[in-house]
Design a protein around this motif. Structure first.
Motif, PDB file in Angstrom:
ATOM      1  N   THR A 179     -24.425 -18.458  18.164  1.00 41.48           N
ATOM      2  CA  THR A 179     -25.187 -17.811  16.940  1.00 41.48           C
ATOM      3  C   THR A 179     -24.391 -17.645  15.915  1.00 41.48           C
ATOM      4  N   ARG A 180     -22.964 -17.891  15.999  1.00 40.25           N
ATOM      5  CA  ARG A 180     -22.230 -18.193  14.822  1.00 40.25           C
ATOM      6  C   ARG A 180     -22.721 -19.136  13.602  1.00 40.25           C
ATOM      7  N   SER A 181     -22.549 -19.171  12.222  1.00 41.58           N
ATOM      8  CA  SER A 181     -22.967 -19.928  11.519  1.00 41.58           C
ATOM      9  C   SER A 181     -22.194 -21.171  11.594  1.00 41.58           C
ATOM     10  N   ARG A 182     -22.751 -22.309  11.354  1.00 39.96           N
ATOM     11  CA  ARG A 182     -22.011 -23.705  11.555  1.00 39.96           C
ATOM     12  C   ARG A 182     -22.632 -24.613  10.373  1.00 39.96           C
ATOM     13  N   PRO A 183     -22.019 -25.616   9.949  1.00 38.96           N
ATOM     14  CA  PRO A 183     -22.881 -26.735   9.137  1.00 38.96           C
ATOM     15  C   PRO A 183     -23.729 -27.114   9.832  1.00 38.96           C
ATOM     16  N   LEU A 184     -24.925 -27.559   8.977  1.00 39.42           N
ATOM     17  CA  LEU A 184     -26.068 -28.269   9.580  1.00 39.42           C
ATOM     18  C   LEU A 184     -25.532 -29.873   9.578  1.00 39.42           C
ATOM     19  N   THR A 185     -26.077 -30.387  10.656  1.00 40.96           N
ATOM     20  CA  THR A 185     -25.870 -31.884  10.961  1.00 40.96           C
ATOM     21  C   THR A 185     -26.944 -32.620   9.924  1.00 40.96           C
ATOM     22  N   GLY A 186     -26.695 -33.989   9.957  1.00 38.43           N
ATOM     23  CA  GLY A 186     -27.526 -34.607   9.025  1.00 38.43           C
ATOM     24  C   GLY A 186     -29.019 -34.686   9.394  1.00 38.43           C
ATOM     25  N   GLN A 187     -29.083 -34.702  10.787  1.00 45.09           N
ATOM     26  CA  GLN A 187     -30.730 -34.810  11.475  1.00 45.09           C
ATOM     27  C   GLN A 187     -31.227 -33.224  11.016  1.00 45.09           C
ATOM     28  N   GLU A 188     -30.453 -32.406  11.346  1.00 45.47           N
ATOM     29  CA  GLU A 188     -30.871 -31.029  10.997  1.00 45.47           C
ATOM     30  C   GLU A 188     -31.514 -30.800   9.436  1.00 45.47           C
ATOM     31  N   ARG A 189     -30.663 -31.182   8.475  1.00 48.51           N
ATOM     32  CA  ARG A 189     -30.943 -31.356   7.159  1.00 48.51           C
ATOM     33  C   ARG A 189     -32.410 -32.042   6.860  1.00 48.51           C
ATOM     34  N   ALA A 190     -32.377 -33.222   7.386  1.00 48.93           N
ATOM     35  CA  ALA A 190     -33.713 -34.102   7.365  1.00 48.93           C
ATOM     36  C   ALA A 190     -34.743 -33.207   7.886  1.00 48.93           C
ATOM     37  N   ASP A 191     -34.463 -32.568   9.208  1.00 45.53           N
ATOM     38  CA  ASP A 191     -35.862 -31.962   9.695  1.00 45.53           C
ATOM     39  C   ASP A 191     -36.267 -30.706   8.809  1.00 45.53           C
ATOM     40  N   TYR A 192     -35.276 -29.933   8.096  1.00 50.34           N
ATOM     41  CA  TYR A 192     -35.572 -28.890   7.341  1.00 50.34           C
ATOM     42  C   TYR A 192     -36.473 -29.261   5.969  1.00 50.34           C
ATOM     43  N   VAL A 193     -35.874 -30.370   5.492  1.00 47.75           N
ATOM     44  CA  VAL A 193     -36.822 -30.970   4.350  1.00 47.75           C
ATOM     45  C   VAL A 193     -38.171 -31.230   4.660  1.00 47.75           C
ATOM     46  N   LYS A 194     -38.183 -32.070   5.877  1.00 45.81           N
ATOM     47  CA  LYS A 194     -39.611 -32.310   6.307  1.00 45.81           C
ATOM     48  C   LYS A 194     -40.595 -31.276   6.804  1.00 45.81           C
ATOM     49  N   GLU A 195     -39.993 -30.247   7.215  1.00 46.63           N
ATOM     50  CA  GLU A 195     -40.768 -29.024   7.805  1.00 46.63           C
ATOM     51  C   GLU A 195     -41.066 -28.211   6.292  1.00 46.63           C
ATOM     52  N   ASP A 196     -40.343 -28.052   5.511  1.00 47.72           N
ATOM     53  CA  ASP A 196     -40.467 -27.441   4.421  1.00 47.72           C
ATOM     54  C   ASP A 196     -41.613 -28.222   3.446  1.00 47.72           C
ATOM     55  N   VAL A 197     -41.573 -29.540   3.312  1.00 52.66           N
ATOM     56  CA  VAL A 197     -42.573 -30.099   2.589  1.00 52.66           C
ATOM     57  C   VAL A 197     -44.024 -30.134   3.333  1.00 52.66           C
ATOM     58  N   ALA A 198     -43.926 -30.033   4.742  1.00 51.26           N
ATOM     59  CA  ALA A 198     -45.283 -30.186   5.450  1.00 51.26           C
ATOM     60  C   ALA A 198     -46.107 -28.757   5.536  1.00 51.26           C
ATOM     61  N   ARG A 199     -45.076 -27.851   5.037  1.00 48.68           N
ATOM     62  CA  ARG A 199     -45.847 -26.655   5.166  1.00 48.68           C
ATOM     63  C   ARG A 199     -46.465 -25.904   3.751  1.00 48.68           C
ATOM     64  N   ARG A 200     -46.088 -26.813   2.858  1.00 45.95           N
ATOM     65  CA  ARG A 200     -46.252 -26.494   1.214  1.00 45.95           C
ATOM     66  C   ARG A 200     -47.869 -26.063   1.116  1.00 45.95           C
ATOM     67  N   TRP A 201     -48.821 -26.936   1.552  1.00 44.52           N
ATOM     68  CA  TRP A 201     -50.037 -26.912   1.416  1.00 44.52           C
ATOM     69  C   TRP A 201     -50.743 -25.592   1.824  1.00 44.52           C
ATOM     70  N   HIS A 202     -50.101 -24.972   2.979  1.00 43.71           N
ATOM     71  CA  HIS A 202     -50.701 -23.798   3.467  1.00 43.71           C
ATOM     72  C   HIS A 202     -49.814 -22.543   2.935  1.00 43.71           C
ATOM     73  N   ASP A 203     -48.637 -22.694   2.786  1.00 44.52           N
ATOM     74  CA  ASP A 203     -47.517 -21.571   2.254  1.00 44.52           C
ATOM     75  C   ASP A 203     -47.569 -21.395   0.765  1.00 44.52           C
ATOM     76  N   TRP A 204     -47.868 -22.366  -0.057  1.00 49.40           N
ATOM     77  CA  TRP A 204     -47.969 -22.190  -1.644  1.00 49.40           C
ATOM     78  C   TRP A 204     -49.526 -21.498  -2.015  1.00 49.40           C
ATOM     79  N   PRO A 205     -49.344 -20.763  -2.812  1.00 50.78           N
ATOM     80  CA  PRO A 205     -50.558 -20.391  -3.555  1.00 50.78           C
ATOM     81  C   PRO A 205     -51.200 -21.660  -3.885  1.00 50.78           C
TER      82      PRO A 205
END
Length: 277
Positions: free
Chosen positions: A71-97
């Motif tokens: 539960t404690r905060s820790r630095p994101l790994t390279g893979q976690e950073r890449a997954d964050y970007v991919k998931e954020d981009v993939a949601r935009r068509w639905h999440d953005w107005p």
């Protein structure tokens, strides 16, 4: 027996002191043995209970350490950073107005490198992918998973060109890559124009398209098609005029801006719980 003969008396045998001592010693020894057995049993039970408590305590400590580490905060790994970007981009068509996917104005560069702005005329309702594209493109979307098609139409700053931009939302990046490899190489087909009655785009239909193209980003294929707002068809325009016109560079610039916005890398937090590790 005569009356004068004394009566025989029974002699009561009393235990010797030594005999009493041995019995007491035996009894005491038995009591000690029983006592020792009880003590040993209690000792064994106590040891077992103590061991169980220690094991439980160790497990609790290990579990606590695991929870803290989890539960404690820790630095994101390279893979976690890449997954964050991919998931954020993939949601935009639905999440953005819709107005964020298709802004009110899009900048482009006109003649003499002048800054120009295309104005959005309208946004069409969301439709299935196959319903807003030409037949040869629709056949690709039936083979490869395409979720939805978003469309909007713009006019350039002069009002002479109409450009429809279509965002085909694929299942993921792999689906987009697969679909892109199968799209026909033909600038006459792609997204179908959207005209809005009562506006300058009234006459912008399939026959009025001069050229069409697309660009891929993330899980999206961004189509764009352009024509004249005065109703001129492709066949009515000399090839020389089309090649030297501002129409196609403008269409490419608008489609590219929508694609870049959808695929732009977001700010990625440094840690699992924000920017504080």
């Amino acid at each position: 027996m005569s009356p004068q003969q004394p009566r025989a008396q029974r002699t009561r045998v009393r235990p010797w002191p030594a005999t009493r001592g041995r019995a007491a010693a035996v009894k005491a020894a038995e009591e000690r043995r029983e006592l020792e057995k009880g003590i040993r049993r209690r000792g064994i039970v106590t040891s077992l209970l103590t061991a169980a408590v220690l094991v439980a305590a160790v497990n609790a400590v290990i579990a606590g350490v695991g929870i803290v580490q989890e539960t404690r905060s820790r630095p994101l790994t390279g893979q976690e950073r890449a997954d964050y970007v991919k998931e954020d981009v993939a949601r935009r068509w639905h999440d953005w107005p819709a107005s964020m996917v298709f802004p009110d104005e899009l900048e482009y560069v006109g003649l003499a490198r002048s800054q120009q702005f295309a104005r959005r005329v309208g946004i069409a309702p969301e439709i299935p992918c196959w319903a807003g594209v030409d037949r040869s493109v629709a056949s690709v979307f039936r083979e490869v998973s395409c979720r939805s098609l978003l469309r909007a139409t713009y006019v350039d700053q002069s009002g002479a060109f109409a450009i429809t931009i279509g965002v085909a939302v694929m299942a993921d990046e792999d689906a987009r890559t697969s679909a892109a490899a199968k799209l026909p190489i033909d600038d006459r087909v792609g997204v179908r124009p959207v005209a809005f009655p009562g506006t300058v785009t009234d006459l912008f239909g399939a026959a009025q398209r001069q050229r069409s193209g697309w660009v891929g980003v993330g899980p999206y294929i961004v189509f764009y098609t352009a024509g004249y707002t005065d109703g001129r068809t492709r066949d009515a325009i000399p090839q020389e005029e089309l090649l030297h016109s501002e129409l196609w560079p403008t269409a490419q610039a608008l489609g590219g801006r929508v694609a870049r916005s959808l695929g732009e890398e977001p700010d990625v937090p440094r840690c699992t719980q924000g920017n504080e590790c």
